[in-house]
Design a protein around this motif. Structure first.
Motif, PDB file in Angstrom:
ATOM      1  N   GLU A 211      13.855  -5.051  -8.100  1.00 59.57           N
ATOM      2  CA  GLU A 211      14.785  -5.246  -6.755  1.00 59.57           C
ATOM      3  C   GLU A 211      14.344  -3.634  -6.515  1.00 59.57           C
ATOM      4  N   ASN A 212      14.285  -2.593  -6.600  1.00 60.12           N
ATOM      5  CA  ASN A 212      14.826  -1.213  -6.268  1.00 60.12           C
ATOM      6  C   ASN A 212      12.592  -0.929  -6.178  1.00 60.12           C
ATOM      7  N   GLU A 213      11.814  -1.040  -7.456  1.00 62.28           N
ATOM      8  CA  GLU A 213      10.651  -1.358  -6.655  1.00 62.28           C
ATOM      9  C   GLU A 213       9.968  -1.446  -5.782  1.00 62.28           C
ATOM     10  N   THR A 214      10.250  -2.886  -5.426  1.00 62.56           N
ATOM     11  CA  THR A 214      10.074  -3.931  -4.009  1.00 62.56           C
ATOM     12  C   THR A 214      10.173  -2.853  -2.740  1.00 62.56           C
ATOM     13  N   GLU A 215      11.135  -2.170  -2.408  1.00 63.99           N
ATOM     14  CA  GLU A 215      12.159  -1.987  -1.270  1.00 63.99           C
ATOM     15  C   GLU A 215      10.861  -0.542  -1.213  1.00 63.99           C
ATOM     16  N   LEU A 216      10.373  -0.117  -2.010  1.00 57.87           N
ATOM     17  CA  LEU A 216       9.217   0.949  -1.647  1.00 57.87           C
ATOM     18  C   LEU A 216       7.954  -0.112  -1.393  1.00 57.87           C
ATOM     19  N   MET A 217       7.686  -1.260  -1.474  1.00 53.93           N
ATOM     20  CA  MET A 217       6.340  -2.101  -1.535  1.00 53.93           C
ATOM     21  C   MET A 217       7.320  -2.730  -0.418  1.00 53.93           C
ATOM     22  N   SER A 218       8.169  -2.650   0.333  1.00 56.69           N
ATOM     23  CA  SER A 218       7.934  -3.277   1.844  1.00 56.69           C
ATOM     24  C   SER A 218       6.809  -3.672   2.736  1.00 56.69           C
ATOM     25  N   ASP A 219       7.284  -4.845   3.146  1.00 61.27           N
ATOM     26  CA  ASP A 219       6.423  -4.775   4.538  1.00 61.27           C
ATOM     27  C   ASP A 219       5.940  -3.844   5.196  1.00 61.27           C
ATOM     28  N   ILE A 221       6.477  -0.127   5.116  1.00 65.84           N
ATOM     29  CA  ILE A 221       5.496   0.267   5.099  1.00 65.84           C
ATOM     30  C   ILE A 221       4.636   0.210   4.477  1.00 65.84           C
ATOM     31  N   PHE A 222       4.281  -1.174   3.740  1.00 63.21           N
ATOM     32  CA  PHE A 222       2.394  -1.157   3.431  1.00 63.21           C
ATOM     33  C   PHE A 222       2.032  -1.341   4.976  1.00 63.21           C
ATOM     34  N   ILE A 223       2.556  -1.129   5.592  1.00 60.82           N
ATOM     35  CA  ILE A 223       1.812  -1.760   6.916  1.00 60.82           C
ATOM     36  C   ILE A 223       1.234  -0.476   7.680  1.00 60.82           C
ATOM     37  N   LYS A 224       2.253   0.341   7.381  1.00 64.05           N
ATOM     38  CA  LYS A 224       1.875   2.046   7.923  1.00 64.05           C
ATOM     39  C   LYS A 224       1.033   2.589   6.537  1.00 64.05           C
ATOM     40  N   LEU A 225       0.949   2.224   5.411  1.00 63.79           N
ATOM     41  CA  LEU A 225       0.705   2.677   4.979  1.00 63.79           C
ATOM     42  C   LEU A 225      -1.021   2.487   4.714  1.00 63.79           C
ATOM     43  N   ASP A 226      -1.556   0.952   4.976  1.00 62.60           N
ATOM     44  CA  ASP A 226      -1.766   0.717   5.115  1.00 62.60           C
ATOM     45  C   ASP A 226      -3.263   0.881   5.952  1.00 62.60           C
ATOM     46  N   LYS A 227      -2.635   1.240   7.426  1.00 63.94           N
ATOM     47  CA  LYS A 227      -3.275   2.051   8.922  1.00 63.94           C
ATOM     48  C   LYS A 227      -3.575   3.696   7.939  1.00 63.94           C
ATOM     49  N   LEU A 336       7.369   8.085   0.674  1.00 63.30           N
ATOM     50  CA  LEU A 336       5.513   7.184  -0.179  1.00 63.30           C
ATOM     51  C   LEU A 336       4.722   7.855   0.911  1.00 63.30           C
ATOM     52  N   LEU A 337       4.683   8.141   2.173  1.00 68.20           N
ATOM     53  CA  LEU A 337       4.190   8.072   3.132  1.00 68.20           C
ATOM     54  C   LEU A 337       3.706   9.037   3.485  1.00 68.20           C
ATOM     55  N   GLU A 338       4.260   9.882   3.485  1.00 66.70           N
ATOM     56  CA  GLU A 338       4.227  11.523   3.424  1.00 66.70           C
ATOM     57  C   GLU A 338       3.623  12.676   2.438  1.00 66.70           C
ATOM     58  N   PHE A 339       3.582  11.572   0.524  1.00 63.73           N
ATOM     59  CA  PHE A 339       3.231  11.454  -0.178  1.00 63.73           C
ATOM     60  C   PHE A 339       1.735  11.398   0.357  1.00 63.73           C
TER      61      PHE A 339
END
Length: 381
Positions: A211-219, A221-227, A336-339
């Motif tokens: 549950e906690n791991e998927t908070e980092l893997m939210s849609d 965050i991942f959309i921004k990470l993908d960009k 995560l995004l900053e890293f």
């Protein structure tokens, strides 16, 4: 093998005596795994075959997934199931395992080496609460990557100094050399569709609750990470733990972020350490893989959002585990995004700390660990 695991130890004691009485085949090498043909056992097997040991020795691989390999076995190599493997174990002079084992004490006529699957940051074996009195010592020698881990491994497996063998992980030879595992990298390109992009590899450790791991893997965050990946020319591969039950994580929804389960890598014959070799950065948490990755001296990010709860639940071998993690600590999605942007833009604040801890954790960095293991076992061509 599930029946064997449930059997009380006292029911197995007669097999200790049986094993001591059975004559060993001096030219038989036995490898065991109950979690797929991979990791240290696979690295030792590849080394043996590539260097022609199967010309002199019969090699028996006892695996839970043996049917995937038995049709293409090289000369003098046999793949069997783990029940049949027990009888092969009794007859073998040289034995190796890293996932699971037979609860049978080694004969004085055997060399049984526990390769394990990484130095611990989280508690294992007798250090785990409730397992203090469990017998895990079913080996002649136990691999340990440096003197720093000697006492930790001795306590975890209740073994003697004489049983500790200082050596690097055999699996890291693939990462440091051009072994067969490295030649499998061609399979990674169509799998990732990376088009020459730099690779960030994310390896979450095993959790019963994601549950906690998927908070980092939210849609979101991942959309921004993908960009960010698109902007800087990177791609991200997330390889879930083989025991993961993270069914709610979206797989292959994004353009530059790909999520895979272990069986996809197995199906495409891709060795994880060949991917580590090709990656430019690692994200992990409490996985021993980062001790190995330090040998490459590349940036590491640590997802430690649940460190307090994990410490209370599983526990760590270090009093202050964060002090042994040479990289950015990722707690939130913004972290995560900053890293990611920091790594993508070429920043690296932890190089000196990585180098210091690598020397502490790893005695060897020359890619000769399989050779050392074979020599320690006493195997000679």
């Amino acid at each position: 093998m599930a029946i064997l695991k449930k059997a009380p130890r006292k029911m197995w004691r007669f097999l200790d005596y049986f094993n001591k009485c059975i004559k060993k085949n001096q030219n038989q090498i036995f490898l065991y795994s109950n979690l797929g043909f991979r990791d240290n056992v696979r690295a030792v097997y590849d080394y043996l075959v590539e260097n022609g040991y199967n010309k002199k020795f019969k090699i028996v691989c006892s695996l839970n997934d043996y049917k995937r390999y038995r049709h293409c076995a090289p000369c003098n190599v046999k793949f069997v199931g783990n029940f049949t493997g027990l009888f092969k174990f009794f007859r073998s002079k040289f034995c190796f395992y890293c996932f699971g084992k037979y609860p049978v004490k080694p004969s004085d006529m055997q060399a049984v080496i526990n390769l394990w699957h990484g130095m611990p940051i989280k508690r294992i074996g007798n250090m785990e609460q409730g397992n203090e009195k469990t017998d895990y010592n079913y080996f002649s020698y136990l691999l340990c990557t440096s003197e720093f881990f000697r006492e930790i491994m001795k306590e975890s497996f209740n073994c003697s100094d004489e049983q500790i063998f200082i050596c690097g992980q055999p699996r890291t030879d693939i990462m440091l050399n051009n072994l067969s595992g490295s030649s499998e990298n061609n399979a990674l390109s169509p799998l990732m569709n990376a088009d020459g992009r730099k690779l960030m590899l994310w390896l979450p450790t095993f959790r019963t609750d994601y549950e906690n791991e998927t908070e980092l893997m939210s849609d979101e965050i991942f959309i921004k990470l993908d960009k960010l990946c698109e902007k800087y020319g990177w791609s991200i591969m997330i390889k879930l733990h083989p025991l993961s039950k993270a069914e709610n994580i979206s797989i292959n929804k994004y353009k530059f972020i790909k999520i895979f389960k272990q069986e996809i890598l197995d199906k495409n014959n891709i060795n994880l350490y060949s991917i580590l070799k090709e990656s430019e950065c690692l994200i992990t948490d409490y996985s021993s893989v980062y001790f190995d990755y330090l040998l490459l001296d590349r940036p590491i990010g640590f997802t430690v959002h649940d460190m307090n709860s994990y410490s209370q639940d599983r526990g760590f071998v270090f009093e202050n585990p964060g002090e042994y993690m040479p990289g950015e600590k990722i707690i939130t999605g913004m972290d995560l995004l900053e890293f990611a942007e920091s790594v993508f833009s070429g920043k690296d604040r932890y190089k000196k700390e990585r180098e210091r801890l690598c020397r502490l954790f790893n005695k060897y960095s020359d890619g000769e660990n399989c050779r050392r293991i074979i020599e320690k076992a006493g195997i000679k061509k």
